[in-house]
Design a protein around this motif. Sequence first.
Motif, mmCIF file in Angstrom:
data_model
loop_
_atom_site.group_PDB
_atom_site.id
_atom_site.type_symbol
_atom_site.label_atom_id
_atom_site.label_comp_id
_atom_site.label_asym_id
_atom_site.label_seq_id
_atom_site.Cartn_x
_atom_site.Cartn_y
_atom_site.Cartn_z
ATOM 1 N N THR A 36 0.840 -0.988 -0.019
ATOM 2 C CA THR A 36 0.154 -0.012 -0.009
ATOM 3 C C THR A 36 0.991 1.247 -0.143
ATOM 4 O O THR A 36 2.065 1.180 0.131
ATOM 5 C CB THR A 36 -0.862 -0.045 1.185
ATOM 6 N N SER A 37 0.316 2.433 -0.201
ATOM 7 C CA SER A 37 1.027 3.641 -0.164
ATOM 8 C C SER A 37 1.542 3.773 1.179
ATOM 9 O O SER A 37 3.030 4.558 1.112
ATOM 10 C CB SER A 37 0.154 4.862 -0.495
ATOM 11 N N ASP A 38 1.283 3.596 2.328
ATOM 12 C CA ASP A 38 2.163 3.523 3.654
ATOM 13 C C ASP A 38 2.846 2.361 3.875
ATOM 14 O O ASP A 38 3.359 2.226 5.034
ATOM 15 C CB ASP A 38 1.001 3.829 4.671
ATOM 16 N N GLY A 39 3.211 1.569 2.915
ATOM 17 C CA GLY A 39 4.193 0.480 2.958
ATOM 18 C C GLY A 39 3.857 -0.720 3.758
ATOM 19 O O GLY A 39 4.340 -1.884 3.875
ATOM 20 N N TYR A 67 -2.914 -6.709 12.766
ATOM 21 C CA TYR A 67 -2.123 -7.208 11.608
ATOM 22 C C TYR A 67 -1.393 -5.775 11.124
ATOM 23 O O TYR A 67 -0.255 -5.686 10.479
ATOM 24 C CB TYR A 67 -3.396 -7.599 10.573
ATOM 25 N N LYS A 68 -2.125 -4.714 11.146
ATOM 26 C CA LYS A 68 -1.228 -3.447 10.801
ATOM 27 C C LYS A 68 0.077 -3.188 11.639
ATOM 28 O O LYS A 68 0.884 -2.736 11.139
ATOM 29 C CB LYS A 68 -2.194 -2.131 11.140
ATOM 30 N N GLU A 69 0.031 -3.710 12.938
ATOM 31 C CA GLU A 69 1.185 -3.486 13.715
ATOM 32 C C GLU A 69 2.330 -4.520 13.082
ATOM 33 O O GLU A 69 3.480 -4.257 13.561
ATOM 34 C CB GLU A 69 0.966 -3.960 15.207
#
Length: 331
Positions: A36-39, A67-69
């Motif tokens: 994604t754009s934020d890696g 999951y984001k973590e």
Amino acid sequence: MDRWKAGKRIGMVLIASAILMLAACGNSDKTSGTKTSDGLEKAKLVTNWFAQPEHGGNYAALKKGFYKEEGIDMTVEPGGPQISSTQIVASGKAEFGYTQAEDILIAREKGIPLVAIGAIFQKSPQVLISHKGAVKDFSDLAGKTVYTAPGSGYWEYIKKKYHLNVKDMAYTGSLSTFIDNKNSVTQGYATSEPFVLDQKGVKTNYLYIHDSGFETYANVIFTTEDVLKNKPKLVESFMKATVKGWNYYRDNSDEINPFLKEKNPDLSLDVMEYGAKTEKDLIFGGDAKEHGFGYMSKERWTKLQEELIDLGIIKKKEDVSKLYTTKYLGE
């Protein structure tokens, strides 16, 4: 409540071969695995039915940002009557899925290299439900009308082991025929049907399939050999967040259940509360007490393989170390 899902789950033995053969020829265009754009790395999990407590830990990990973590932009896609997690994962359209342990063995015999990476249920919630007082042991099933999904491996095993002469009927998802016939037995899940029937004023007993000796793993989390080889960090991160999510759901199901209801409005909070309570020991008991969430043993995979061969569901033995791995469970 429509519980056709139970028929789908434990009836996969009959149709898994056809589904998995289609998967081998399916479209391999990948819709996940990009950044994604934020890696964050995109990834997808396909479950085996609509959102419910049996998937609570994964939805907890999604809701709480676990999951984001771990650097993952995770999509949890619910299954359903027209959705095959094995087909979607085998075709490369998702990295992870839920299925039954039997389907891993069937897939691999067909040349589709699925690998189990964790088992949500140490003891399967699959049960045979009878009217109160009618059945106390598996031998008491003799002479009953039994509603099961045709070709279910567990039912073939039970009939053979206990030498049962019964009237087999195809399970359709409706409980009405069972309710009307006091001499009948129906398949179901301990996490739902007994509660639903009790609400209808029908008192029941049930026998866990596991207690018959057919000790399959239910809601197995799986991926492919290709993903394990080429994206080991993704698998590690996914399982780290998933284990954290399940440990969170165990203690905070009341917080997460409204989120499940957003994903599956047809499921009542009362049913979810009952399911979350009932499934705790099935998930965190057994070998998980000592080894932690998701544990799988060589002995149980070997025994299941031998049983499926004995029943004629599969024909070939395979080194069971290729079927599963506990490497990503954080032991």
